[in-house]
Design a protein around this motif. Structure first.
Motif, PDB file in Angstrom:
ATOM      1  N   ARG A  92       9.380  -1.730  47.475  1.00  0.00           N
ATOM      2  CA  ARG A  92       8.555  -2.782  46.877  1.00  0.00           C
ATOM      3  C   ARG A  92       9.367  -4.008  46.487  1.00  0.00           C
ATOM      4  O   ARG A  92       8.837  -4.930  45.856  1.00  0.00           O
ATOM      5  CB  ARG A  92       7.851  -2.246  45.616  1.00  0.00           C
ATOM      6  CG  ARG A  92       6.816  -1.173  45.835  1.00  0.00           C
ATOM      7  CD  ARG A  92       5.657  -1.619  46.704  1.00  0.00           C
ATOM      8  NE  ARG A  92       5.071  -2.872  46.302  1.00  0.00           N
ATOM      9  CZ  ARG A  92       4.073  -3.003  45.420  1.00  0.00           C
ATOM     10  NH1 ARG A  92       3.570  -1.912  44.839  1.00  0.00           N
ATOM     11  NH2 ARG A  92       3.572  -4.183  45.116  1.00  0.00           N
ATOM     12  N   ALA A  93      10.647  -4.047  46.851  1.00  0.00           N
ATOM     13  CA  ALA A  93      11.521  -5.120  46.372  1.00  0.00           C
ATOM     14  C   ALA A  93      11.324  -6.434  47.114  1.00  0.00           C
ATOM     15  O   ALA A  93      11.650  -7.499  46.595  1.00  0.00           O
ATOM     16  CB  ALA A  93      12.981  -4.675  46.489  1.00  0.00           C
ATOM     17  N   GLY A  94      10.818  -6.404  48.326  1.00  0.00           N
ATOM     18  CA  GLY A  94      10.693  -7.624  49.115  1.00  0.00           C
ATOM     19  C   GLY A  94       9.574  -8.521  48.625  1.00  0.00           C
ATOM     20  O   GLY A  94       8.758  -8.145  47.766  1.00  0.00           O
ATOM     21  N   ASN A  95       9.505  -9.725  49.192  1.00  0.00           N
ATOM     22  CA  ASN A  95       8.404 -10.628  48.834  1.00  0.00           C
ATOM     23  C   ASN A  95       7.109 -10.157  49.492  1.00  0.00           C
ATOM     24  O   ASN A  95       7.108  -9.218  50.289  1.00  0.00           O
ATOM     25  CB  ASN A  95       8.742 -12.068  49.231  1.00  0.00           C
ATOM     26  CG  ASN A  95       9.035 -12.213  50.725  1.00  0.00           C
ATOM     27  OD1 ASN A  95       8.358 -11.616  51.562  1.00  0.00           O
ATOM     28  ND2 ASN A  95      10.055 -13.000  51.069  1.00  0.00           N
ATOM     29  N   MET A  96       6.019 -10.838  49.157  1.00  0.00           N
ATOM     30  CA  MET A  96       4.704 -10.427  49.636  1.00  0.00           C
ATOM     31  C   MET A  96       4.653 -10.372  51.159  1.00  0.00           C
ATOM     32  O   MET A  96       4.162  -9.401  51.746  1.00  0.00           O
ATOM     33  CB  MET A  96       3.648 -11.395  49.113  1.00  0.00           C
ATOM     34  CG  MET A  96       2.246 -11.162  49.650  1.00  0.00           C
ATOM     35  SD  MET A  96       1.162 -12.566  49.338  1.00  0.00           S
ATOM     36  CE  MET A  96       1.886 -13.824  50.393  1.00  0.00           C
ATOM     37  N   LEU A  97       5.166 -11.404  51.815  1.00  0.00           N
ATOM     38  CA  LEU A  97       5.081 -11.457  53.281  1.00  0.00           C
ATOM     39  C   LEU A  97       5.862 -10.317  53.910  1.00  0.00           C
ATOM     40  O   LEU A  97       5.375  -9.660  54.846  1.00  0.00           O
ATOM     41  CB  LEU A  97       5.607 -12.807  53.778  1.00  0.00           C
ATOM     42  CG  LEU A  97       5.597 -13.002  55.299  1.00  0.00           C
ATOM     43  CD1 LEU A  97       4.177 -12.890  55.839  1.00  0.00           C
ATOM     44  CD2 LEU A  97       6.220 -14.358  55.671  1.00  0.00           C
ATOM     45  N   SER A  98       7.070 -10.055  53.413  1.00  0.00           N
ATOM     46  CA  SER A  98       7.887  -8.992  54.008  1.00  0.00           C
ATOM     47  C   SER A  98       7.240  -7.629  53.801  1.00  0.00           C
ATOM     48  O   SER A  98       7.307  -6.758  54.675  1.00  0.00           O
ATOM     49  CB  SER A  98       9.292  -9.009  53.415  1.00  0.00           C
ATOM     50  OG  SER A  98       9.276  -8.669  52.037  1.00  0.00           O
ATOM     51  N   GLN A  99       6.579  -7.422  52.649  1.00  0.00           N
ATOM     52  CA  GLN A  99       5.901  -6.150  52.410  1.00  0.00           C
ATOM     53  C   GLN A  99       4.711  -5.972  53.351  1.00  0.00           C
ATOM     54  O   GLN A  99       4.462  -4.866  53.847  1.00  0.00           O
ATOM     55  CB  GLN A  99       5.432  -6.065  50.953  1.00  0.00           C
ATOM     56  CG  GLN A  99       6.559  -5.928  49.951  1.00  0.00           C
ATOM     57  CD  GLN A  99       6.043  -5.733  48.536  1.00  0.00           C
ATOM     58  OE1 GLN A  99       5.351  -4.766  48.241  1.00  0.00           O
ATOM     59  NE2 GLN A  99       6.374  -6.659  47.654  1.00  0.00           N
ATOM     60  N   ILE A 100       3.979  -7.047  53.596  1.00  0.00           N
ATOM     61  CA  ILE A 100       2.826  -6.964  54.503  1.00  0.00           C
ATOM     62  C   ILE A 100       3.300  -6.687  55.929  1.00  0.00           C
ATOM     63  O   ILE A 100       2.736  -5.822  56.631  1.00  0.00           O
ATOM     64  CB  ILE A 100       1.999  -8.256  54.439  1.00  0.00           C
ATOM     65  CG1 ILE A 100       1.300  -8.349  53.077  1.00  0.00           C
ATOM     66  CG2 ILE A 100       0.962  -8.290  55.560  1.00  0.00           C
ATOM     67  CD1 ILE A 100       0.561  -9.654  52.852  1.00  0.00           C
TER      68      ILE A 100
END
Length: 393
Positions: free
Chosen positions: A95-103
């Motif tokens: 869950r550490a990445g930003n929103m775009l990377s998580q998506i």
């Protein structure tokens, strides 16, 4: 039946943003509920200094009126050493990445599971679990389509392309300030991370995950060195795949590690097949077979009809490719029998909350109780038989 005086418990929690300290606090709250319902006393000790994984002692005892000094037999007493083998460090990493990377990572995991036959297996064996798999991705895909529609709306209306200077930011605002807060009601990005972990535990192609599993196996090996009447290895949801890997590693290293021990492997709302149905998950399936064939281990698979996030009535050992091995004993529970009608009515539409009830405290006496399984006076094996008593007579 001989009562348990000393027990060692290794609990592998599910995929939640909680560390060992938080899981211990939840255990203490649930244990107080169980004690009140069943009428026994319980004392949850502090976290052992420097313990890794977090460990603590739980003492349960018969609740009796204080006898006169020197008279009356002592009541039963049970001491359990509980080790919370949480994987919060992996949850935080995913869950550490930003929103775009998580998506992007979530949709990549979705594609990998589909490509490796995981989704086909979900719908074949437990169609509700298949819907659980698809839901966050379909919801997010719909939001992306709507965002794109807002962005190109001026073009569709025949306006000048310059109008996209306002429609583009408007579309972005819709996604960030409308969709994302709405999607958090369904824990969408958390579920994206959950599927990313499922791929990692199936493929076993991430050195950070593999190294962590080896480290946990070493820690669990040390915990198993403590003498006890019974050893309970319990796991919930995604924790069952973690437990299967860790216990499998130990059996690969030392096939006789459990010799002379009474061991109960209890999988609660197990998601082993979430990972094991991927074609690349050969190592996980092999470790499931090692556990099933270990003569000292009794495997109890606790399932629930009203929980859509488990493989209800699916024989996990056979489906993992070991039809000739001893199968896990299935016990089927009903959440509505553990809670008051009002309490159940409040949670029944929240599937993640229903899924957590395996490890939470009850309102009523029922056939299953997590605290009694892990800290009660009766052997854990009593939960395999619906006619067995859960407490001494």
């Amino acid at each position: 039946m001989k009562l348990i005086e000393k027990r060692v418990v290794l609990h592998f929690p599910g995929f939640e943003p909680l560390d060992g300290i938080a899981h211990r606090a939840r255990y203490e709250r649930s244990a107080r509920q169980s004690a009140a319902v069943w009428g026994y006393s319980i004392e949850t000790g502090p976290v052992d200094a420097g313990s890794d994984p977090v460990s603590f002692e739980v003492r349960t005892a018969e609740r009796v009126a204080a006898p006169e000094a020197g008279t009356g037999p002592p009541g039963w007493q049970t001491k359990s050493r509980i080790h919370m083998v949480d994987h919060d460090i992996l949850v935080r990493k995913l869950r550490a990445g930003n929103m775009l990377s998580q998506i992007v990572a979530g949709f990549r995991s979705c594609a990998q599971i589909m490509f490796e036959g995981g989704m086909r297996g979900y719908f074949r064996h437990a169609w509700r679990f298949g819907l659980f798999f698809l839901f966050p991705f379909l919801l997010t895909a719909l939001a992306i389509v709507l965002t794109a529609q807002i962005a190109i709306m001026p073009y569709g209306l025949g306006f000048s392309p310059w109008h996209m200077f306002w429609s583009g930011p408007l579309a972005l605002c819709f996604f960030i300030f409308a969709f994302l807060p709405f999607s958090e009601r369904f824990h969408t990005l958390h579920l994206f991370a959950d599927w990313e972990m499922a791929v990692a535990l199936g493929r076993m192609d991430r050195t950070d995950f593999n190294g962590w599993l080896e480290d946990r196996a070493t820690a669990v090996r040390a915990a198993l060195a403590e003498e006890a009447d019974e050893y309970v290895i319990s796991s919930h949801s995604m924790g069952s795949s973690v437990a299967a890997h860790v216990i499998g590693i130990l059996l690969e290293r030392e096939p006789e590690i459990f010799k002379g021990k009474r061991v109960m492997f209890a999988t609660l709302g197990s998601a082993i097949l979430q990972c094991a149905l991927m074609s690349s998950a050969t190592l996980l399936r092999d470790r499931v077979g090692l556990i099933a064939r270990c003569p000292e281990i009794s495997w109890l698979d606790v399932q629930c009809l009203t929980d859509s996030i488990n493989f209800y009535k699916v024989p996990v050992v056979a489906v993992s490719g070991h039809a000739d091995a001893p199968q896990a004993k299935m016990i089927l529970i009903r959440v509505k029998q553990m809670l008051t009608r009002e309490h159940y009515r409040k949670i029944r539409k929240d599937q993640l909350r229903v899924h957590r009830q395996y490890v939470l405290g009850p309102d009523l006496r029922a056939s299953f109780d997590f605290t009694l399984l892990t800290s009660g006076p009766m052997p854990a094996s009593v939960f395999a038989d619906p006619d067995e008593k859960r407490m001494p007579g």
